[in-house]
Write an enzyme that holds these catalytic residues in place. Structure first.
Site, PDB file in Angstrom:
ATOM      1  N   SER A  10      45.147  40.755  52.617  1.00 56.69           N
ATOM      2  CA  SER A  10      45.857  41.423  53.561  1.00 56.69           C
ATOM      3  C   SER A  10      44.894  41.705  54.608  1.00 56.69           C
ATOM      4  O   SER A  10      45.252  42.236  55.550  1.00 56.69           O
ATOM      5  CB  SER A  10      46.620  42.418  53.147  1.00 56.69           C
ATOM      6  OG  SER A  10      47.411  42.355  52.001  1.00 56.69           O
TER       7      SER A  10
ATOM      8  N   HIS B 260      47.843  34.026  54.670  1.00 52.36           N
ATOM      9  CA  HIS B 260      48.561  35.348  54.470  1.00 52.36           C
ATOM     10  C   HIS B 260      50.125  35.334  54.405  1.00 52.36           C
ATOM     11  O   HIS B 260      50.692  35.106  55.628  1.00 52.36           O
ATOM     12  CB  HIS B 260      48.204  36.427  55.471  1.00 52.36           C
ATOM     13  CG  HIS B 260      48.488  37.983  55.230  1.00 52.36           C
ATOM     14  ND1 HIS B 260      48.609  38.648  56.054  1.00 52.36           N
ATOM     15  CD2 HIS B 260      48.828  38.300  54.016  1.00 52.36           C
ATOM     16  CE1 HIS B 260      49.034  39.922  55.730  1.00 52.36           C
ATOM     17  NE2 HIS B 260      49.387  39.710  54.367  1.00 52.36           N
TER      18      HIS B 260
ATOM     19  N   GLU C 126      50.534  34.039  58.199  1.00 51.80           N
ATOM     20  CA  GLU C 126      49.507  34.489  59.127  1.00 51.80           C
ATOM     21  C   GLU C 126      48.229  33.541  58.685  1.00 51.80           C
ATOM     22  O   GLU C 126      47.708  33.864  57.647  1.00 51.80           O
ATOM     23  CB  GLU C 126      49.277  35.979  58.891  1.00 51.80           C
ATOM     24  CG  GLU C 126      48.667  36.530  60.094  1.00 51.80           C
ATOM     25  CD  GLU C 126      48.485  37.999  60.168  1.00 51.80           C
ATOM     26  OE1 GLU C 126      48.387  38.508  58.866  1.00 51.80           O
ATOM     27  OE2 GLU C 126      48.235  38.595  61.083  1.00 51.80           O
TER      28      GLU C 126
ATOM     29  N   ASN D 256      48.824  43.568  59.538  1.00 52.33           N
ATOM     30  CA  ASN D 256      48.648  45.004  58.953  1.00 52.33           C
ATOM     31  C   ASN D 256      47.899  45.986  60.175  1.00 52.33           C
ATOM     32  O   ASN D 256      48.061  46.951  59.773  1.00 52.33           O
ATOM     33  CB  ASN D 256      47.615  44.652  57.717  1.00 52.33           C
ATOM     34  CG  ASN D 256      48.680  44.339  56.502  1.00 52.33           C
ATOM     35  OD1 ASN D 256      49.805  44.802  56.271  1.00 52.33           O
ATOM     36  ND2 ASN D 256      48.313  43.333  56.012  1.00 52.33           N
TER      37      ASN D 256
HETATM   38  N1  LIG Z   1      51.839  43.374  47.874  1.00 50.33           N
HETATM   39  C1  LIG Z   1      52.139  42.792  49.220  1.00 50.33           C
HETATM   40  O1  LIG Z   1      53.240  43.048  49.507  1.00 50.33           O
HETATM   41  C2  LIG Z   1      51.150  41.741  49.712  1.00 50.33           C
HETATM   42  C3  LIG Z   1      51.548  41.149  50.896  1.00 50.33           C
HETATM   43  C4  LIG Z   1      50.556  40.349  51.550  1.00 50.33           C
HETATM   44  C5  LIG Z   1      49.393  39.993  50.988  1.00 50.33           C
HETATM   45  N2  LIG Z   1      49.082  40.706  49.722  1.00 50.33           N
HETATM   46  C6  LIG Z   1      47.733  40.577  49.158  1.00 50.33           C
HETATM   47  O2  LIG Z   1      48.089  39.676  47.879  1.00 50.33           O
HETATM   48  C7  LIG Z   1      46.692  39.836  47.002  1.00 50.33           C
HETATM   49  C8  LIG Z   1      47.494  40.228  45.679  1.00 50.33           C
HETATM   50  O3  LIG Z   1      48.275  41.532  45.933  1.00 50.33           O
HETATM   51  P1  LIG Z   1      49.604  41.875  44.850  1.00 50.33           P
HETATM   52  O4  LIG Z   1      50.306  43.069  45.312  1.00 50.33           O
HETATM   53  O5  LIG Z   1      50.137  40.939  44.331  1.00 50.33           O
HETATM   54  O6  LIG Z   1      48.378  42.522  43.938  1.00 50.33           O
HETATM   55  P2  LIG Z   1      48.615  42.930  42.328  1.00 50.33           P
HETATM   56  O7  LIG Z   1      47.422  43.960  42.014  1.00 50.33           O
HETATM   57  O8  LIG Z   1      50.132  43.374  41.893  1.00 50.33           O
HETATM   58  O9  LIG Z   1      48.137  41.563  41.498  1.00 50.33           O
HETATM   59  C9  LIG Z   1      46.871  41.037  41.448  1.00 50.33           C
HETATM   60  C10 LIG Z   1      47.120  39.980  40.071  1.00 50.33           C
HETATM   61  O10 LIG Z   1      45.648  39.324  40.184  1.00 50.33           O
HETATM   62  C11 LIG Z   1      45.230  39.218  39.156  1.00 50.33           C
HETATM   63  N3  LIG Z   1      44.080  39.074  38.904  1.00 50.33           N
HETATM   64  C12 LIG Z   1      42.943  40.355  39.218  1.00 50.33           C
HETATM   65  N4  LIG Z   1      41.802  39.752  39.073  1.00 50.33           N
HETATM   66  C13 LIG Z   1      41.837  38.552  38.826  1.00 50.33           C
HETATM   67  C14 LIG Z   1      40.903  37.481  38.623  1.00 50.33           C
HETATM   68  N5  LIG Z   1      39.265  37.747  38.588  1.00 50.33           N
HETATM   69  N6  LIG Z   1      41.178  36.268  38.360  1.00 50.33           N
HETATM   70  C15 LIG Z   1      42.488  35.960  38.220  1.00 50.33           C
HETATM   71  N7  LIG Z   1      43.492  37.008  38.481  1.00 50.33           N
HETATM   72  C16 LIG Z   1      43.029  38.094  38.654  1.00 50.33           C
HETATM   73  C17 LIG Z   1      46.080  40.348  38.367  1.00 50.33           C
HETATM   74  O11 LIG Z   1      45.857  40.387  36.925  1.00 50.33           O
HETATM   75  C18 LIG Z   1      47.180  40.484  39.009  1.00 50.33           C
HETATM   76  O12 LIG Z   1      48.164  39.701  38.275  1.00 50.33           O
HETATM   77  C19 LIG Z   1      46.081  40.892  47.721  1.00 50.33           C
HETATM   78  O13 LIG Z   1      44.869  40.266  48.248  1.00 50.33           O
HETATM   79  C20 LIG Z   1      46.931  41.788  48.765  1.00 50.33           C
HETATM   80  O14 LIG Z   1      46.358  42.216  49.592  1.00 50.33           O
HETATM   81  C21 LIG Z   1      49.778  41.619  48.953  1.00 50.33           C
END
Ligand SMILES: NC(=O)c1ccc[n+]([C@@H]2O[C@H](COP(=O)([O-])OP(=O)(O)OC[C@H]3O[C@@H](n4cnc5c(N)ncnc54)[C@H](O)[C@@H]3O)[C@@H](O)[C@H]2O)c1
Length: 285
Positions: free
Chosen positions: A107, A128, A140, A178
Site C-alpha cells: 500500500s 496495488h 494502481e 493512500n
Molecule cells: N488490507 C487492505 O485493505 C489492503 C489493501 C490494499 C493493499 N494492501 C496491502 O496488501 C498486503 C497484505 O495486506 P493484508 O491486509 O492482507 O495483510 P494481513 O496481515 O492480513 O495478511 C498478510 C499475510 O501475509 C502472510 N505472510 C507474512 N509474512 C510472510 C512471509 N514471509 N511469507 C509468506 N507469507 C507471509 C501472513 O501469514 C498473512 O496471511 C500489505 O502490503 C498491504 O499494505 C492491503
C-alpha cells in the site's frame, strides 16, 4: 489481500501458486476463497463450474522456493512491513526464473527500495489491488525508478485481462490512493480523539454528506488499523511533513491489538460478523 488476488487470477484461468508461512494460514485462505466464490455463484455472476475451475487453478505452498520456481509473475501480498518485504524479495529473486516479473501489492512501501534488493530492478513493479479484490475494479500500477516500459505495459495488459482498470502512477510515498485516503482516515480519527463527534456521527456525516459508501472509521477497520498506521508512518517519514503524523489514538489502538475486523475490534465490534455496525465498547457513549 493475498487470498483475493489468488482468487481473481484463478477465476480468469491463471494457474496460481498460493504461498503463506503455514498450512493453517493457507487453509484459512482457501476457506475464504471458497466462501467468496459461493457468494458469486449465489449472485449469478459465475457458475458452479467456474467456481470449481477457479479452485482447481490454485495450488498451495509453504515454501517460497517451490512456489515461485516456475512462475512468470509473482504478486507479493505479505504483511505491510518493510523488513519482511525486503527479506521476501531477496528470497523470491533468488528462486524465481530470471525473466519472472516481481510485483508487490504494498500500500505504501517504496517499489524502488524493494527493487534495489533484487538483481532485476527493471522487472519489479507495484500492483496495488483494492479490497475486496474480486470486486474492486482499480489496480494502481506503480512504476519504480528502474521499472522498464515493457514490464509496465505487460502488467497493465495483465490487469485488464483480470477485468480490472489499471492506472499507472509513479513511485512516491503513498502513491495516489493512500496519499489521499490516509490523511482523510487520520483526520476522522483526530476528530474522534478531540471529541468533536462520536464514531457513528463521524461515519454518518461522511456517508450521507459526501456519498461515501462507508464512513472513514469503518473503512479503517476493514483495511486494518495496523496497515493504516504503517502507511501514515511511510507518508510522515517520506515527505517529512507533520500533517501526516498518525493520531495518538490510532497508535494506542494498534499497540493494544485493536486492529479492526481482523482482530474482532477497532472503532466497531466485529465479533458478530461484518453485517451490522456496533460501536466498540471503548467508544460507546
Ligand atoms: N488490507 C487492505 O485493505 C489492503 C489493501 C490494499 C493493499 N494492501 C496491502 O496488501 C498486503 C497484505 O495486506 P493484508 O491486509 O492482507 O495483510 P494481513 O496481515 O492480513 O495478511 C498478510 C499475510 O501475509 C502472510 N505472510 C507474512 N509474512 C510472510 C512471509 N514471509 N511469507 C509468506 N507469507 C507471509 C501472513 O501469514 C498473512 O496471511 C500489505 O502490503 C498491504 O499494505 C492491503
Amino acid at each position: 489481500m493475498g487470498n483475493g488476488i489468488a482468487h481473481t487470477f484463478a477465476q480468469f484461468d491463471y494457474k496460481v501458486n498460493l504461498i503463506d508461512i503455514s498450512q493453517p494460514a493457507l487453509d484459512k485462505a482457501l476457506a475464504t476463497i471458497t466462501k467468496n466464490l459461493d457468494r458469486q455463484v449465489a449472485k449469478g455472476s459465475i457458475t458452479e463450474a467456474d467456481k470449481q475451475k477457479t479452485l482447481t487453478n490454485i495450488t498451495t505452498f509453504t515454501s517460497i522456493a517451490d512456489g515461485v520456481k516456475d512462475r512468470d509473475l509473482v504478486v507479493e501480498a505479505a504483511t505491510e512491513n518493510v523488513d519482511i518485504k525486503l527479506k521476501l524479495f531477496k528470497d523470491i529473486d533468488a528462486n524465481a526464473p530470471a525473466n519472472c516479473i516481481l510485483a508487490s501489492n504494498t500500500s505504501s512501501i517504496s517499489i524502488t527500495s524493494i527493487a534495489a534488493v533484487t538483481k532485476r530492478p527493471d522487472k519489479v513493479i507495484g500492483m496495488h489491488f483494492m479490497n475486496p479484490v474480486p470486486v474492486m475494479k482499480l489496480v494502481e500500477v506503480i512504476r519504480g525508478y528502474s521499472t522498464s516500459n515493457e514490464v509496465t505495459n505487460l502488467i497493465m495488459e495483465t490487469s485488464k485481462k483480470l477485468g480490472k482498470v489499471p492506472t499507472e502512477v509513479n513511485d512516491l510515498p503513498g502513491f495516489v490512493a493512500n496519499k489521499i485516503l490516509m490523511p482523510m482516515i487520520n483526520e476522522a480519527i483526530i476528530t474522534l480523539f478531540e471529541g468533536t463527534a462520536g464514531v457513528e456521527e463521524i461515519d454518518t456525516v461522511m456517508k450521507l454528506g459526501m456519498a461515501h459508501p462507508m464512513g472513514p472509521l469503518q473503512l479503517a477497520d476493514f483495511i486494518g488499523l495496523d496497515v493504516c498506521l504503517s502507511i501514515l508512518n511511510v507518508l510522515h517519514e517520506g515527505f517529512g511533513n507533520p500533517k501526516y503524523a498518525p493520531c495518538p489514538l490510532l497508535v494506542n489502538m494498534v499497540t493494544a491489538g485493536k486492529l479492526g475486523v481482523k482482530s474482532g475490534e477497532g472503532f466497531y465490534s466485529w465479533t458478530h460478523g461484518t453485517k451490522d455496525l456496533i460501536v466498540a465498547d471503548n467508544f460507546k457513549k
